[in-house]
Design an enzyme around this catalytic site. Structure first.
Site, short mmCIF file in Angstrom:
data_model
loop_
_atom_site.label_atom_id
_atom_site.label_comp_id
_atom_site.label_asym_id
_atom_site.label_seq_id
_atom_site.Cartn_x
_atom_site.Cartn_y
_atom_site.Cartn_z
N ARG A 182 52.16 96.35 3.12
CA ARG A 182 50.87 95.94 3.27
C ARG A 182 50.13 96.56 4.51
O ARG A 182 49.04 96.53 4.43
CB ARG A 182 50.50 94.57 2.95
CG ARG A 182 50.55 94.29 1.36
CD ARG A 182 50.16 92.76 1.34
NE ARG A 182 51.48 91.76 1.52
CZ ARG A 182 51.50 90.53 1.58
NH1 ARG A 182 50.47 89.85 1.95
NH2 ARG A 182 52.76 89.94 1.80
N LYS A 193 56.78 98.21 10.07
CA LYS A 193 55.80 97.08 10.53
C LYS A 193 56.19 96.38 11.73
O LYS A 193 55.16 96.30 12.68
CB LYS A 193 56.08 96.00 9.49
CG LYS A 193 55.27 94.64 9.81
CD LYS A 193 54.86 94.08 8.42
CE LYS A 193 56.01 92.96 8.37
NZ LYS A 193 55.65 92.01 7.25
N TYR A 251 62.07 85.28 12.29
CA TYR A 251 61.80 86.82 11.61
C TYR A 251 61.05 87.58 12.67
O TYR A 251 60.35 87.31 13.70
CB TYR A 251 60.52 86.52 10.76
CG TYR A 251 60.61 85.51 9.37
CD1 TYR A 251 62.10 85.46 9.17
CD2 TYR A 251 60.03 84.97 8.66
CE1 TYR A 251 62.50 84.80 7.98
CE2 TYR A 251 60.19 84.31 7.53
CZ TYR A 251 61.55 84.12 6.96
OH TYR A 251 61.89 83.34 6.17
N GLU A 311 60.80 77.68 -3.52
CA GLU A 311 59.96 79.01 -3.44
C GLU A 311 58.69 78.80 -4.44
O GLU A 311 58.90 78.31 -5.63
CB GLU A 311 60.80 80.25 -3.87
CG GLU A 311 61.82 80.46 -2.63
CD GLU A 311 61.24 80.57 -1.15
OE1 GLU A 311 60.44 81.44 -1.27
OE2 GLU A 311 61.50 79.66 -0.55
N ASN A 315 57.57 76.01 4.32
CA ASN A 315 58.75 76.51 5.07
C ASN A 315 58.57 77.55 6.07
O ASN A 315 57.95 78.64 5.65
CB ASN A 315 59.87 76.86 4.16
CG ASN A 315 60.96 77.41 5.01
OD1 ASN A 315 61.32 77.23 6.03
ND2 ASN A 315 61.59 78.41 4.25
N ASN A 341 51.45 90.38 7.79
CA ASN A 341 51.84 91.04 6.40
C ASN A 341 50.71 92.32 6.77
O ASN A 341 51.17 93.53 5.91
CB ASN A 341 51.49 90.47 5.41
CG ASN A 341 52.45 89.26 5.15
OD1 ASN A 341 53.53 89.79 5.23
ND2 ASN A 341 52.06 88.15 5.03
N ARG A 346 45.01 110.14 36.64
CA ARG A 346 45.85 110.66 35.61
C ARG A 346 47.25 110.50 36.28
O ARG A 346 47.64 110.23 37.30
CB ARG A 346 45.61 112.06 35.17
CG ARG A 346 44.36 111.96 34.18
CD ARG A 346 43.83 113.46 33.96
NE ARG A 346 44.77 114.44 33.57
CZ ARG A 346 45.08 115.72 33.76
NH1 ARG A 346 44.04 116.27 34.39
NH2 ARG A 346 46.01 116.25 33.08
N SER A 382 31.53 120.95 50.59
CA SER A 382 31.06 120.57 49.38
C SER A 382 31.41 121.80 48.63
O SER A 382 31.31 123.08 49.29
CB SER A 382 29.74 120.27 49.26
OG SER A 382 29.65 118.60 49.76
C1 UD1 Z 1 60.47 83.19 3.00
C2 UD1 Z 1 61.11 81.90 2.63
C3 UD1 Z 1 59.99 81.11 2.41
C4 UD1 Z 1 59.27 80.86 3.59
C5 UD1 Z 1 58.49 82.27 3.99
C6 UD1 Z 1 57.86 82.28 5.42
C7 UD1 Z 1 63.09 82.47 1.20
C8 UD1 Z 1 63.83 82.72 0.31
N1 UD1 Z 1 61.79 82.17 1.51
O1 UD1 Z 1 59.92 84.16 1.92
O2 UD1 Z 1 60.42 79.78 2.08
O3 UD1 Z 1 57.92 80.25 3.30
O4 UD1 Z 1 59.94 83.10 4.15
O5 UD1 Z 1 57.21 83.33 5.71
O6 UD1 Z 1 63.88 82.73 2.57
N2 UD1 Z 1 64.07 90.11 4.94
C9 UD1 Z 1 65.16 90.86 5.21
N3 UD1 Z 1 65.73 91.15 3.92
C10 UD1 Z 1 65.61 90.57 2.72
C11 UD1 Z 1 64.33 89.77 2.65
C12 UD1 Z 1 63.60 89.37 3.82
O7 UD1 Z 1 65.32 91.30 6.33
O8 UD1 Z 1 66.40 90.87 1.96
C13 UD1 Z 1 63.30 89.71 6.21
C14 UD1 Z 1 61.71 90.38 6.12
O9 UD1 Z 1 61.82 91.54 6.64
C15 UD1 Z 1 60.68 89.24 6.94
C16 UD1 Z 1 61.52 87.82 6.60
O10 UD1 Z 1 62.87 88.20 6.17
O11 UD1 Z 1 60.96 89.41 8.27
C17 UD1 Z 1 60.82 87.20 5.51
O12 UD1 Z 1 61.00 87.91 4.27
P1 UD1 Z 1 59.66 87.55 3.36
O13 UD1 Z 1 59.93 88.63 2.11
O14 UD1 Z 1 58.41 87.71 3.92
O15 UD1 Z 1 59.89 86.12 3.10
P2 UD1 Z 1 59.97 85.48 1.84
O16 UD1 Z 1 61.54 85.67 1.18
O17 UD1 Z 1 58.96 85.62 0.58
#
Ligand code: UD1
Ligand code: MG
Length: 465
Positions: free
Chosen positions: A16, A23, A106, A157, A172, A228, A335, A407
């Site tokens: 996104r 990102k 994260y 979830e 969460n 996002n 500069r 000047s």
């Molecule tokens: C996850 C949580 C959810 C929580 C939310 C908060 C799980 C299953 N769910 O959601 O409960 O409310 O975060 O934002 O954990 N990432 C990886 N590898 C993967 C998947 C994700 O590195 O395979 C990383 C992403 O880059 C990101 C973070 O983990 O930094 C969260 O991933 P995202 O897909 O946003 O979270 P959800 O799994 O949807």
């Protein structure tokens, strides 16, 4: 205390953002998103910090290496869920004891406060897992905290939740502290039997709840809010900048119209009684000494300013050094490679590049000084230009101590004006001027007496009547 390791999940695609750039390399308050949790890990004294990367790994890794963060990188080839991401880290932690603690963060959540993590670590106690939550009016999209009689039972979830569970407002945040032994056992037993076919890290909560209490700490939403898209980015940037400005105000810096002032997160020196006007931006590795005034609209990047200097409105300084009590601008442009010693004056519409001005030197109006070594107390007159470029190479102009440049002078480099020499106004200096000499290159002035009257008469006579 058992060692603390930090794992940063950052393999996501960031679709996104609609960006060529990964990102986590987009910036909040001038600091790439990924470097916020990295900075937090450092402030916590983490023994090891491991980032899980996937999308554009090479680019992200290069950024980490460029800053010599010491962060280890693990590759997650396919995005099979947060549980799968952490699974990829376990081999790297193979040599660590079961009692070690792992803090999971994260890469796209920049504003997590140190205080929240301190509270989380304190809340964990002897429990194998503790986590951070936040209360939202509408938690749609997030994992929900399911409680029974106040006791955390599991996390569900969005896509797996019943309508009743979807009404839960406690989300969460995805931030956990887990003991390594529990993490090893729990990850080994995750299964993708869920609506998304992923390995959910969140399933560890139910496992921990089956064995005892799962402590949680509630954080303000901005703390755990992720990026996002670019709307999120701008929102968190504004909050971060406001916090940074308030921190500096409390440290003794006057900031006018703070919501218009942009101080980068990695700036760590702004002296007491500094005054920043509206619209000022301090970027990169800029450092500002005590009592400096930086007026409206100035932009300083990687620039060091000595105490008591005054930078007047709309001046732009990049990769430069400004001495104590110097006076710069308005509308000056320094500069890269500009070094201004103490008490230098640079006035309006003066541009410098790779120029060193000695103590008390002045260039007050409309000049270009590039590739120049200018001695103490030199006076550079209005409109002076160093002609430093011959179309192929750059050349040095040297103006020795105490010289006076009239000047509208052009100094055709390479050229040296000796100590205390004078250059008469309007000169084009192509050869060295000896110390103490006066250089003149003007065509002598001719006055033609009565010329205008004669000219008018001639014109009148030639008009056809
Ligand atoms: C996850 C949580 C959810 C929580 C939310 C908060 C799980 C299953 N769910 O959601 O409960 O409310 O975060 O934002 O954990 N990432 C990886 N590898 C993967 C998947 C994700 O590195 O395979 C990383 C992403 O880059 C990101 C973070 O983990 O930094 C969260 O991933 P995202 O897909 O946003 O979270 P959800 O799994 O949807
Ligand atoms: Mg997801």
């Amino acid at each position: 205390m058992q060692p603390l390791h930090v794992v940063i999940l950052a393999a996501g695609l960031g679709t996104r953002m609609k960006s060529e750039r990964p990102k986590v390399l987009h910036c909040v308050a001038g600091r790439p998103l990924l470097f916020w949790p990295v900075a937090l890990a450092r402030s916590l004294g983490a023994a090891r910090t491991i980032a899980v990367l996937g999308h554009k790994l090479e680019e992200v890794k290069a950024a980490l290496d460029a800053r010599a963060t010491g962060v280890e990188v693990v590759r997650q080839e396919r995005m099979l869920g947060t549980g799968d991401a952490v699974r990829h880290v376990l081999p790297a932690l193979a040599g660590e004891p079961d009692e070690a603690r792992v803090l999971i963060l994260y890469g796209d959540v920049p504003l997590l406060a140190r205080a929240t993590i301190d509270a989380l670590l304190a809340a964990q106690g002897a429990a194998p897992l503790a986590l951070v939550t936040a209360i939202l009016d509408d938690a749609t999209g997030y994992g929900r905290i399911v409680r029974a009689d106040g006791r955390l039972v599991r996390i569900v979830e969005q896509k797996d939740a019943t309508p009743a569970e979807r009404a839960i407002r406690e989300m969460n945040a995805g931030i956990y502290v887990v003991t390594l032994g529990f993490l090893r056992a729990g990850i080994a037993e995750l299964s993708p039997q869920n609506a998304q076919g992923e390995l959910y890290l969140t399933d560890l909560a139910a496992r921990a709840a089956a064995a005892g209490d799962v402590p949680s700490v509630e954080a303000p939403w901005t703390d755990v809010s992720g990026v996002n898209d670019r709307v999120d980015l701008a929102r968190l940037d504004a909050i971060a900048r406001r916090r940074i400005a308030e921190r500096w105000m409390r440290a003794g810096v006057t900031i006018w119209a703070p919501d218009t002032v942009a101080i980068d997160a990695d700036i760590d020196e702004i002296g007491r009684d500094v005054e920043l006007g509206a619209g000022v931006a301090l970027r990169g590795r800029t450092a500002v000494g005590a009592g400096v005034k930086i007026d409206t609209g100035c932009v300083l990047c990687d620039t060091v300013v000595g105490p008591g200097a005054v930078i007047k409105p709309y001046s732009v300084l990049t990769d430069s050094r400004v001495g104590a009590r110097a006076q710069i601008g308005p509308f000056a442009h320094c500069r890269p490679g500009t070094v201004l010693d103490d008490d230098v004056h640079l006035g309006n519409f003066v541009e410098t590049k790779k120029a060193h001005l000695g103590p008390g030197a002045k260039a007050n109006h409309l000049s270009y000084l590039g590739d120049a070594e200018i001695g103490a107390k030199v006076n550079v007159g209005a409109g002076t230009i160093t002609c430093n470029y011959d179309g192929v190479h750059k050349h040095l102009t040297v103006i020795e101590e105490g010289a006076f440049i009239g000047s509208d002078t052009q100094l055709v480099a390479p050229v040296t004006v000796g100590k205390g020499a004078y250059v008469g106004a309007g000169a084009t200096i192509t050869a060295d001027v000896p110390a103490g000499a006066l250089a003149l290159t003007r065509v002598p002035q001719v006055n033609k007496e009565g010329y205008v009257e004669r000219k008018r008469k001639k014109r009148d006579e030639s008009v056809v009547k």
